[in-house]
Design an enzyme around this catalytic site. Structure first.
Site, PDB file in Angstrom:
ATOM      1  CB  SER A 125      -0.642  -0.152   1.235  1.00  0.00           C
ATOM      2  OG  SER A 125      -1.284   1.097   1.602  1.00  0.00           O
ATOM      3  CE1 TYR A 149      -3.625  -2.578   5.986  1.00  0.00           C
ATOM      4  CE2 TYR A 149      -3.393  -0.276   5.327  1.00  0.00           C
ATOM      5  CZ  TYR A 149      -3.492  -1.670   4.966  1.00  0.00           C
ATOM      6  OH  TYR A 149      -3.528  -1.982   3.760  1.00  0.00           O
ATOM      7  CE  LYS A 153      -1.068  -4.489   3.442  1.00  0.00           C
ATOM      8  NZ  LYS A 153      -1.462  -5.740   2.869  1.00  0.00           N
ATOM      9  CG  ASN A 179      -6.451   6.590  -1.840  1.00  0.00           C
ATOM     10  OD1 ASN A 179      -5.427   6.371  -1.845  1.00  0.00           O
ATOM     11  ND2 ASN A 179      -7.201   6.550  -0.617  1.00  0.00           N
TER      12      ASN A 179
END
Ligand code: NAD
Ligand code: UDP
Length: 337
Positions: A125, A149, A153, A179
């Site tokens: 991400s 979070y 990653k 996104n």
């Protein structure tokens, strides 16, 4: 190539990627525990493609279940989507997030090693860039994390780079999504968050369809032209096609990190107005304080993905809104409609 295992393949991005893989002639095996998805999605994927999907109901934290799925279907590659992804929840329940995301990924990697599969695409991400030091973000931008979070990653990315250093024969694609929004043009599959949506587009869609009254816009004093936050929204079908291209590229050993974004940023207000135009609905909104941890602007330099994969996001913001709206108003309560 033989069948491809999609961990989290019943989720939002996994289901759209499954469609593109099936359309391109691949066989897919979805491995999911349905903690954040509904089995109905797989019927819809079959309906769209006219092909069948193999399903293994399992948990990535259990290596034996993963190994059984890989050997039963003779999978040749893994696309690893499965993960818990709510930033706010990750701050309240860090251990669950590290267990599911980091420990779960270790089980995926160990199951791959045990079965001799070494081709992997991993869902990373843009959050791994932390607070942008410059824009647009290049893959070489320093990495950091501001919540569990994001840190999960980043830890996984580091594990993958270590794995590749030790075992250079692995073929690893780390895909940093910006996104993802939108839905398949059929209106049969789309994003269906459980509970109150954390992300902007599904929240707007639920307001438009009458499930929620008012959008709260978090922050109107960012250093952006209209004061609201700017993000790089990309159509989920473009993102899915990016996986197909990345998989084709993994025909030689490597560990490659790539941004998947459009390179264009839109503000919250621009998204609201685009959605109003596409749906013909008014989206009532009010301003609220900034959300903790949010950055003012974040958008990709997507030129490496173009150079390496020949991939570029094609679908416009108008298309992203139209497809989200088609999905939402045909499925007011998502897959539970
Ligand atoms: P999603 O929640 O819709 O899909 C994830 C799927 O994984 C769900 O079907 C869920 O049931 C499954 N899952 C979760 N934990 C599992 C476990 N322990 N065992 C088996 N299955 C499990 O999420 P998504 O939006 O499709 O995201 C897919 C991936 O992309 C995630 O890794 C996410 O972090 C990453 N990503 C998403 C976004 C986004 O905005 N949607 C942005 C950047 C990165
Ligand atoms: N946002 C908002 N209201 C919401 C959800 C999001 O104003 O209900 C804003 C958020 O502050 C950010 C943008 O919309 O500027 C995109 O948020 P999202 O959570 O979708 O993506 P992320 O911030 O994780 O990139």
């Amino acid at each position: 190539m033989g069948p491809i295992l999609l961990t989290g393949g019943a989720g939002y991005i996994g289901s759209h990627t499954g469609v593109e893989l099936l359309n391109a002639g691949h066989d897919i095996v979805v491995f999911d525990n349905f903690s954040n998805s509904h089995p109905e999605v797989l019927d819809r994927v079959e309906q769209i493609t006219g092909k069948s999907v193999h399903l293994v109901r399992g948990d990535i934290r259990h290596q034996a279940e993963l190994e059984a799925a890989i050997t039963t279907y003779n999978c040749q590659a893994v696309i690893h989507f499965a993960c818990l992804k709510a930033v706010g929840e990750s701050m309240e329940r860090p251990l669950e997030y590290y267990e599911n995301n980091v420990l779960g990924t270790l089980q995926v990697l160990q199951a791959m090693r045990a079965t001799g599969v070494n081709t992997l695409l991993f869902s990373s991400s843009a959050t791994v860039y932390g607070v942008p030091q410059y824009l647009p973000l290049k893959e070489t931008h320093p990495l950091s994390a501001t919540n569990p979070y994001a840190r999960s990653k980043l830890i996984i990315e580091d594990i993958l780079r270590d794995l590749h250093r030790a075992n250079p024969e692995w073929r690893i694609g780390i895909l940093r999504y910006f996104n993802p929004v939108g839905a398949h043009e059929s209106g049969l599959i789309g994003e269906d968050p459980l509970g109150v949506p954390n992300n902007l587009m599904p929240f707007i869609a639920q307001v438009a369809v009458g499930r929620r009254n008012t959008l709260q816009i978090w922050g109107r004093d960012y250093p952006t032209p209209d004061g609201t936050g700017i993000r790089d929204y990309l159509h989920v079908v473009d993102l899915a096609i990016g996986h197909l291209r990345a998989l084709q590229h993994l025909d030689t050993p490597q560990c490659l990190s790539l941004n998947l974004g459009t390179g264009t940023g839109y503000s919250v207000l621009e998204i609201v107005h685009a959605f109003e135009k596409s749906s013909g609905k008014t989206i009532p909104y009010e301003f609220a304080p900034r959300r903790t941890g949010d950055v003012a602007s974040c958008y990709a330099d997507p030129s490496l993905a173009l150079a390496v994969l020949g991939w570029k996001a094609e679908r416009t913001l108008e298309r992203m809104c139209e497809d989200t709206w088609r999905w939402q108003h045909h499925n007011i309560h998502g897959y539970r409609s």
